[in-house]
Design a protein around this motif. Sequence first.
Motif, PDB file in Angstrom:
ATOM      1  N   GLN A   1      60.349   7.640  -1.726  1.00 35.66           N
ATOM      2  CA  GLN A   1      59.718   6.584  -0.925  1.00 35.66           C
ATOM      3  C   GLN A   1      58.585   5.917  -1.706  1.00 35.66           C
ATOM      4  OE1 GLN A   1      58.809   7.720   3.263  1.00 35.66           O
ATOM      5  NE2 GLN A   1      59.120   9.781   2.498  1.00 35.66           N
TER       6      GLN A   1
ATOM      7  N   GLN B   1      59.829  17.732   9.360  1.00 41.61           N
ATOM      8  CA  GLN B   1      59.118  16.528   8.893  1.00 41.61           C
ATOM      9  C   GLN B   1      58.734  15.628  10.068  1.00 41.61           C
ATOM     10  OE1 GLN B   1      60.196  14.147   5.269  1.00 41.61           O
ATOM     11  NE2 GLN B   1      60.474  12.518   6.754  1.00 41.61           N
TER      12      GLN B   1
ATOM     13  N   LYS C   1      54.924  14.676  10.782  1.00 42.00           N
ATOM     14  CA  LYS C   1      54.480  13.282  10.666  1.00 42.00           C
ATOM     15  C   LYS C   1      54.166  12.649  12.018  1.00 42.00           C
ATOM     16  CE  LYS C   1      55.986  12.389   6.001  1.00 42.00           C
ATOM     17  NZ  LYS C   1      56.463  11.502   4.984  1.00 42.00           N
TER      18      LYS C   1
ATOM     19  N   ASP D   1      61.456  20.749   0.189  1.00 39.15           N
ATOM     20  CA  ASP D   1      61.123  20.269   1.530  1.00 39.15           C
ATOM     21  C   ASP D   1      62.268  19.487   2.183  1.00 39.15           C
ATOM     22  OD1 ASP D   1      60.395  18.330  -0.599  1.00 39.15           O
ATOM     23  OD2 ASP D   1      59.931  17.037   1.093  1.00 39.15           O
ATOM     24  N   GLN D   2      63.282  19.119   1.397  1.00 42.26           N
ATOM     25  CA  GLN D   2      64.360  18.287   1.951  1.00 42.26           C
ATOM     26  C   GLN D   2      65.532  19.092   2.507  1.00 42.26           C
ATOM     27  OE1 GLN D   2      64.151  15.084   2.594  1.00 42.26           O
ATOM     28  NE2 GLN D   2      62.053  15.284   1.875  1.00 42.26           N
TER      29      GLN D   2
ATOM     30  N   LYS E   1      52.494  21.525   1.185  1.00 42.97           N
ATOM     31  CA  LYS E   1      53.031  20.931  -0.043  1.00 42.97           C
ATOM     32  C   LYS E   1      52.196  19.718  -0.484  1.00 42.97           C
ATOM     33  CE  LYS E   1      56.404  17.362   1.052  1.00 42.97           C
ATOM     34  NZ  LYS E   1      55.994  16.364   0.081  1.00 42.97           N
TER      35      LYS E   1
HETATM   36 MG    MG Z   1      58.112  13.398   1.882  1.00 40.49          MG
END
Ligand code: MG
Length: 327
Positions: free
Chosen positions: A9, A107, A111, A147-148, A193
Amino acid sequence: MAVVFSGVQPSGTLTLGNYLGAIKHFVDYQEEEESYFCIVNQHAITVPQDPKQLRDNTRSLAALYLAVGLDPKKTTLFVQSEVAEHAQLAWVMQTISYVGELERMTQFKEKAQNRGESIPAGLLTYPPLMAADMLLYKTTDVPVGDDQKQHIEITRDLAGRFNHRFGELFPLPKMRTPKVGARIMSLQDPTKKMSKSDANQNATIRLLDSEKDILKKLKRAQTDSDNTIRFDKENKPGVSNLLAIHSLCTGKTTEQLEQEYMGKGYGHLKVDTAEAVIEILRPIQARYNELISTSELDLILDEGAAKAREVASRTMKEVEHAMGLRR
Ligand code: MG
Ligand code: ATP
């Protein structure tokens, strides 16, 4: 045949985490027959972005892709929003996603925190867009950081669900993470992270940071008070993060480093880690500075989008046929 896809991103200047966990490895994957490395600006707008900043970050990320060694002759580099099929397939993927599974994403929960009533719906529907990114190219391999994991899992679920309902169309993509470096931690809170959108500048090392800033940030890195240099992620996350970074930048193992720093203080480790990072980033920054103001960059992205569009539009037609969306 392997098809490789990954995206980053343009939500800020890349961090050492993005480099060590992901883009450093893209260079190896571009040797595969077919690979796509995308600037996922539509993912970035799931949280508010300043338009000018977003445009600058997009350009900067393109230059960094090239500076680390991606070669447009071997791979396809492009901007997500320039290939309309990403949003089109994302819509389809939303229609086969369940709200419950989207709400369970770590996530999303992270977020969406502290946004009260104003949680953008795009934060929730981020995973179907990400699934679309990969599935448009019938991707088999996805090099990403640790993290994905959940996002790759839901992509596999969605691909499987689509195939089951509408006929076999998509391979289930496999996640490829590096053995070491798949999760670089924040310098200020080593249980979290490192993230490029972290507002605390001391928490991240940016690929474009000056040597002075890199040293300053590493000197300020959170450690602990026990003063022994040992790789122990559980009990000594801060020191272990520094050892991991040092190891990845010098090629020495963490065991070797433990030996080397026996009886020495954290100050030594921090200064040496800073030097190791500076060495790694120096050639990348030099190439970046040569590239950032050239028009070549735009040409590469134009050509990349055209190449991506060819494949993406073919897949989108297949999807629409399978679903009864075409006459
Ligand atoms: Mg990210
Ligand atoms: P943001 O805070 O905006 O989400 P980010 O730093 O998490 O930014 P992304 O663009 O979301 O970066 O992810 C780009 C790639 O970098 C992904 O493959 C992701 O897994 C990887 N990555 C992100 N943070 C780290 C990290 N701390 N360690 C290793 N890899 C990472």
